[in-house]
Design a protein around this motif. Structure first.
Motif, PDB file in Angstrom:
ATOM      1  N   LYS A  34       0.186   5.865  -0.599  1.00  0.00           N
ATOM      2  CA  LYS A  34       0.714   7.175  -0.223  1.00  0.00           C
ATOM      3  C   LYS A  34       1.414   7.111   1.136  1.00  0.00           C
ATOM      4  CE  LYS A  34       1.044  11.757  -0.172  1.00  0.00           C
ATOM      5  NZ  LYS A  34       1.936  12.510  -1.073  1.00  0.00           N
ATOM      6  N   LYS A  35       0.805   6.394   2.076  1.00  0.00           N
ATOM      7  CA  LYS A  35       1.370   6.287   3.421  1.00  0.00           C
ATOM      8  C   LYS A  35       2.703   5.550   3.414  1.00  0.00           C
ATOM      9  CE  LYS A  35       0.275   4.493   8.039  1.00  0.00           C
ATOM     10  NZ  LYS A  35      -0.745   3.800   8.872  1.00  0.00           N
ATOM     11  N   THR A  91       4.813   5.042   0.681  1.00  0.00           N
ATOM     12  CA  THR A  91       5.826   5.460  -0.291  1.00  0.00           C
ATOM     13  C   THR A  91       5.991   6.976  -0.413  1.00  0.00           C
ATOM     14  OG1 THR A  91       4.316   5.549  -2.186  1.00  0.00           O
ATOM     15  CG2 THR A  91       5.277   3.405  -1.658  1.00  0.00           C
ATOM     16  N   ASP A  92       5.107   7.737   0.228  1.00  0.00           N
ATOM     17  CA  ASP A  92       5.112   9.204   0.101  1.00  0.00           C
ATOM     18  C   ASP A  92       4.887   9.653  -1.342  1.00  0.00           C
ATOM     19  OD1 ASP A  92       5.512   9.772   2.809  1.00  0.00           O
ATOM     20  OD2 ASP A  92       7.667   9.467   2.611  1.00  0.00           O
ATOM     21  N   SER A  93       4.250   8.818  -2.129  1.00  0.00           N
ATOM     22  CA  SER A  93       3.871   9.186  -3.494  1.00  0.00           C
ATOM     23  C   SER A  93       2.550   8.500  -3.807  1.00  0.00           C
ATOM     24  CB  SER A  93       4.945   8.770  -4.508  1.00  0.00           C
ATOM     25  OG  SER A  93       5.167   7.374  -4.450  1.00  0.00           O
ATOM     26  N   ASN A  94       1.911   8.919  -4.882  1.00  0.00           N
ATOM     27  CA  ASN A  94       0.634   8.299  -5.227  1.00  0.00           C
ATOM     28  C   ASN A  94       0.807   7.372  -6.421  1.00  0.00           C
ATOM     29  OD1 ASN A  94       0.086   9.868  -7.763  1.00  0.00           O
ATOM     30  ND2 ASN A  94       0.117  11.591  -6.308  1.00  0.00           N
TER      31      ASN A  94
END
Length: 301
Positions: free
Chosen positions: A288-289, A291-294
């Motif tokens: 998340k940190k 790529t700003d996605s999960n």
């Protein structure tokens, strides 16, 4: 478990219906093909997967090449290089597309004709060697490929020695097309350290089994393996690439994570483990940190 690597034997068998006895018998199993022949035989686009061989392609037409975790649109005439470390595929070939490509294993340049492919920036980890060509460049590349095709079909006893020279010409032509800062200082100490680091990083892939693990995950681990001080390693990497050692490690880790999420049936806990995380929550937070996605959203793409 999904298959993650295609061998050159499988390539010949699956794509061209060749029997094992029909495979090229030269060292490195070199061969060359015309793209239009693939279209006429209705061969499907390749699966997104790593190959255990190299490919050099002159592509004339419009398409999208999916190379690692990137999608690269091409139009017109394009020279492309592929290596065993990066999975790839491309969209269906349209009528009117043409060009050539050759395939070979690393052994093709062993023996008396030594060319360390991995030391070249075209085949380095993280490289995306896709080059749009003008008319003059296209003509020169076509001429080289036609020489390769002519020699492959000949009975000349030393034809593969000659072909190695032509393939080397293609490779160094691609090196010339790269930005100057990626090929300068070929013999300096920083480049040698960087080359070893990149090779050690890339040797850990592909992750083909949930029993494997990405072990070298920190600059200190790499420095210890290379028997140098971590500060020396970090300075060399920064000088040569403009980026930190940790940035290279994390970028490669994220790239592999995306491939595993998209193209294997492993669950996220298994992917977390093989990438070196102690538990799934740490992997989720890291992903998340960066790529700003999960991870779940990538799996659904």
């Amino acid at each position: 478990m999904a298959k993650t690597t295609e061998t050159l034997d499988e390539f010949y068998r699956n794509k061209y219906g060749a029997l094992s006895g029909d495979f090229p018998q030269n060292d490195g199993q070199f061969n060359v093909f015309r793209i239009e022949d693939r279209i006429s035989s209705h061969t499907s686009s390749p699966t997104f997967i790593r190959r255990d061989f190299y490919k050099i392609m002159l592509f004339s037409g419009d398409n999208i090449f999916h190379y690692g975790d990137r999608s690269i649109p091409v139009t017109g005439n394009t020279l492309l290089f592929f290596n065993p470390h990066v999975p790839y595929t491309y969209e269906s070939l349209e009528e009117g597309t043409h060009g050539c490509f050759c395939v070979f294993k690393d052994e093709f340049f062993k023996g008396n004709f030594r060319l360390n492919l991995f030391e070249l920036p075209l085949f380095a980890a993280g490289a995306h060697p896709v080059f749009s060509l003008n008319e003059e460049e296209t003509s020169e590349i076509k001429t080289i490929f036609e020489k390769i095709i002519r020699e492959t079909d000949s009975d000349f006893v030393y034809k593969y020695d000659l072909i190695k020279n032509y393939v080397s010409e293609l490779i160094y032509y691609g090196v010339k097309l790269q930005p100057v800062n990626t090929v300068s200082g070929h013999t300096n100490a920083s480049l040698r350290v960087t080359t070893v680091f990149m090779e050690l990083l890339e040797r850990q892939f592909p992750l083909e089994s949930t029993a494997q693990r990405f072990e070298l995950r920190s600059p200190k681990a790499f420095a210890d393996r290379m028997n140098i001080h971590v500060n020396y390693l970090n300075r060399a990497i920064k000088k040569q690439t403009g980026r930190t050692t940790t940035e290279h490690i994390f970028e490669r880790l994220i790239s592999e994570a995306k491939v595993l999420l998209k193209y294997t049936d492993w669950n996220i806990s298994e992917i977390s483990y093989v990438l070196g995380f102690e538990d799934q929550s740490h992997f989720n937070n890291f992903f998340k940190k960066k790529t700003d996605s999960n991870p779940t959203s990538i799996r659904r793409v």
